[in-house]
Design an enzyme around this catalytic site. Sequence first.
Site, mmCIF file in Angstrom:
data_model
loop_
_atom_site.group_PDB
_atom_site.id
_atom_site.type_symbol
_atom_site.label_atom_id
_atom_site.label_comp_id
_atom_site.label_asym_id
_atom_site.label_seq_id
_atom_site.Cartn_x
_atom_site.Cartn_y
_atom_site.Cartn_z
ATOM 1 C CE LYS A 1 -5.095 -0.891 -1.705
ATOM 2 N NZ LYS A 1 -4.013 -0.239 -0.946
ATOM 3 C CG ASP B 1 -1.655 1.246 1.459
ATOM 4 O OD1 ASP B 1 -2.368 1.658 0.528
ATOM 5 O OD2 ASP B 1 -1.535 1.836 2.549
ATOM 6 C CG ASP C 1 -1.697 2.143 6.643
ATOM 7 O OD1 ASP C 1 -2.115 1.889 5.487
ATOM 8 O OD2 ASP C 1 -1.744 3.279 7.140
ATOM 9 C CB THR D 1 -1.971 3.694 -4.093
ATOM 10 O OG1 THR D 1 -2.544 4.803 -3.394
ATOM 11 C CG2 THR D 1 -1.770 4.083 -5.550
ATOM 12 C CB SER D 2 -7.209 3.934 -2.382
ATOM 13 O OG SER D 2 -7.468 2.617 -1.961
ATOM 14 C CG ASP E 1 -1.578 7.801 0.763
ATOM 15 O OD1 ASP E 1 -0.650 8.630 0.751
ATOM 16 O OD2 ASP E 1 -2.433 7.737 -0.133
#
Length: 207
Positions: free
Chosen positions: A137, A12, A162, A106-107, A14
Amino acid sequence: MDLTIIEAVLFDMDGTLVDSDAAVERAWRVWAAEYAVDPAAVLAVAHGAPAERTVRLVRPDLTGTGVAEAAARQLTLQYDDLSDVVATPGAPELLAALRVPWAIVTSADVRLAKARLGAAGIAAPLLVTVEDVRVGKPDPEGYRRAAELLGVAPEHCLVVEDAEVGVTAGRAAGAQVAGLKGVDADLPITDLRALTQLLAAAGKAHA
């Protein structure tokens, strides 16, 4: 968990490789004020998830164009807020030590991802953003796509996350998941330095 079977690591961005938590929170607080939403309610569901998913959860009255515009506004608030965005502790060392292929899933959209990775001094060999998938996600599509592009079966990938939505996505993809910040995962880790040591012991990184 048997780290000796790991052939690729999928990160991931961030909160995992990039410390952008403060910037993310600032953007969502401004957005919440503009869209008349309790900021605490927004922050409770926003971390690690695509902006559109969060918008739909906190403003279910919005549909279609309204959702897209609200999500775009939230991203706009983040693009240039990079003053305190840095690599997370241990991230550069871990990436330099890896002996297996790795990618970032990543989102964020590609513009935001590249801006934050640039601020953190991280060059990703493979980047899968929310724009590369049909569903973000907690759907597993992003992690499955990254595994496919690396030519590694998902069950031989280690996902590092996370956020709960990311752990859900990683597990649904069929990968093993390491979790930071106390999230429930297959392999709880205190920080990325700890993961470097574990991977080195498994022969996937050098000390």
